[in-house]
Design an enzyme around this catalytic site. Structure first.
Site, PDB file in Angstrom:
ATOM      1  N   PRO A 137     -12.744 -38.400  -0.604  1.00  0.00           N
ATOM      2  CA  PRO A 137     -12.071 -37.522   0.461  1.00  0.00           C
ATOM      3  C   PRO A 137     -10.731 -37.266   0.142  1.00  0.00           C
ATOM      4  O   PRO A 137     -10.325 -36.056   0.490  1.00  0.00           O
ATOM      5  CB  PRO A 137     -12.286 -38.501   1.658  1.00  0.00           C
ATOM      6  CG  PRO A 137     -13.468 -38.980   1.201  1.00  0.00           C
ATOM      7  CD  PRO A 137     -13.515 -39.470  -0.278  1.00  0.00           C
ATOM      8  N   GLU A 250     -19.188 -29.471 -19.097  1.00  0.00           N
ATOM      9  CA  GLU A 250     -19.523 -29.035 -17.676  1.00  0.00           C
ATOM     10  C   GLU A 250     -18.859 -27.853 -17.634  1.00  0.00           C
ATOM     11  O   GLU A 250     -19.406 -26.937 -16.901  1.00  0.00           O
ATOM     12  CB  GLU A 250     -18.925 -30.186 -16.852  1.00  0.00           C
ATOM     13  CG  GLU A 250     -18.853 -29.762 -15.587  1.00  0.00           C
ATOM     14  CD  GLU A 250     -18.407 -30.888 -14.343  1.00  0.00           C
ATOM     15  OE1 GLU A 250     -18.203 -30.348 -13.037  1.00  0.00           O
ATOM     16  OE2 GLU A 250     -18.058 -31.931 -14.850  1.00  0.00           O
TER      17      GLU A 250
END
Length: 387
Positions: A137, A250
């Site tokens: 978060p 990625e």
């Protein structure tokens, strides 16, 4: 139709093109009929992974001894990613691409023999769905800032913390989790494989996103989760280096798939402007439409040549992190731009969710954010210039 947009390519050989046909047929049979349901439910069915395994397009680089194809050539992954990205059900098929390109390498490259025997057969069979949990978060692109802790207690680690924006999080059985095992900003990070069934592990809500509605994205929580030390990937403290090591693949995957997405969007737009009529003629016959499409198709061709060169380098082990960062921001920013222009060519129908272009528009933006934002990618390239 792709041949109209992309010239003949030298990157692939016959065996790659055969796999392309398999991937395309798989998408038509196992994804297209379920695409709307997946978007409504916010996740793909687990059967997608099982069927992908049966078709031989899941975990392509897993060694044959563990049920995979044993193909280390990244071009096989790239072919699958291209076909899935072009497809109208791309948002659901992304779950398989994510597994192949981003998560499975942690299980093939960082595991010892016992870990391989425990996990790889289930992954290769599509019975164990995998995810990687890095973002928290309060921590996005700053990997070194993670706060989720793993404290050694005998033969276990006790994990506490939370993760957010985890793709495949609702379906995942095995989660490669970045944890803090020491105070050093970089050297205190390790990777633990956490099984979803462990006490104290919980999945939060399936996050509601602007786009990629068929791709589940989750909050994960760890409250005193006991994880065997045998689930540690590599040595304690090696996690940051392992994460950084996998980022170029990625990012080149995101870039290559963005170019393939551009090609898919242009294919569908060309079909639309040839059929849709205004003022008694196809809208594709107007000069503005021709000029817009000429520019966009040329961009797609340039992008394909650029990415094919980088994919060839990656297959030879020569791709740098800077190369991947540059390709990632270039391809994804062009993807966002071209989707917007193609939507405009659809007029009011482009704003209707019954048309795929509306979903393309909603799905495209995240590509400039996940895997490292455009701004972070430019920072990497700019620093390499000595600035």
């Amino acid at each position: 139709m792709t041949d109209v947009i992309t010239a003949k390519r030298a990157l692939y050989e016959e065996e790659h093109e055969l796999l392309r046909k398999t991937a395309r047929a798989f998408a038509d049979k196992h994804a297209a009929p379920h695409a709307e349901r997946w978007r409504t439910e916010g996740r793909v069915g687990r059967e997608l992974f099982v069927e992908a395994a049966r078709a031989g397009i899941l975990g392509f680089n897993i060694p044959e001894a563990y049920g995979g194809a044993g193909a280390a050539d990244y071009r096989f992954n790239a072919v699958i990613g291209e076909e899935f990205s072009r497809h109208p059900a791309a948002d659901g098929l992304a779950a398989v691409t994510l597994s192949n390109d981003i998560v499975v390498p942690y299980f093939t490259d960082l595991t010892d023999e016992r870990q391989k025997a425990r996990w790889l057969p289930g992954i290769a069979a599509g019975e164990l769905v995998v995810a990687v949990a890095m973002t928290e978060p309060g921590t996005g692109s700053d990997l070194a800032g993670i706060a989720t802790t793993a404290v050694r207690d005998g033969d276990d680690y006790v994990v506490n913390g939370s993760k957010v924006f985890i793709s495949n999080g609702q379906n995942a059985d095995l989660v490669v989790t970045a944890v803090r095992t020491g105070p050093d900003r970089h050297g205190g990070i390790s990777l633990l494989v956490i099984e979803a069934g462990r006490a104290g592990f919980s999945r939060g809500r399936n996050l509601e996103k602007i786009g990629l509605h068929a791709q589940d994205t989750s909050e994960l929580s760890f409250q005193d989760v006991r994880v065997p030390a045998a689930n540690l990937l590599g040595e304690e403290g090696s996690g940051f280096a392992s994460l950084v090591r996998n980022l170029p693949q990625e990012r080149i995957s995101i870039a290559a798939n963005a170019v393939a997405s551009i090609e898919g969007v242009l294919e569908r737009t060309l079909e639309y402007v040839r059929e849709r009529r205004a003022f008694g003629r196809p809208i594709g016959s107007f000069q503005n439409s021709r000029f817009q499409l000429a520019e966009m198709v040329t961009t797609a061709r340039v992008g394909r040549a650029y990415l094919d060169d980088l994919l060839a380098r990656h297959s030879r082990g020569e791709l740098t992190g800077v190369d991947a960062a540059a390709a990632k921001f270039w391809a994804t920013e062009h993807y966002v731009d071209i989707v917007g222009r193609c939507l405009q060519l659809h007029g009011a129908y482009g704003y209707m969710l019954e048309y795929r272009i509306a979903h393309d528009y909603l799905d495209s933006k995240i590509t400039t954010i996940y895997g490292g934002t455009t701004e972070i990618m430019k920072e990497i390239v700019g620093r390499d210039l000595g600035l």
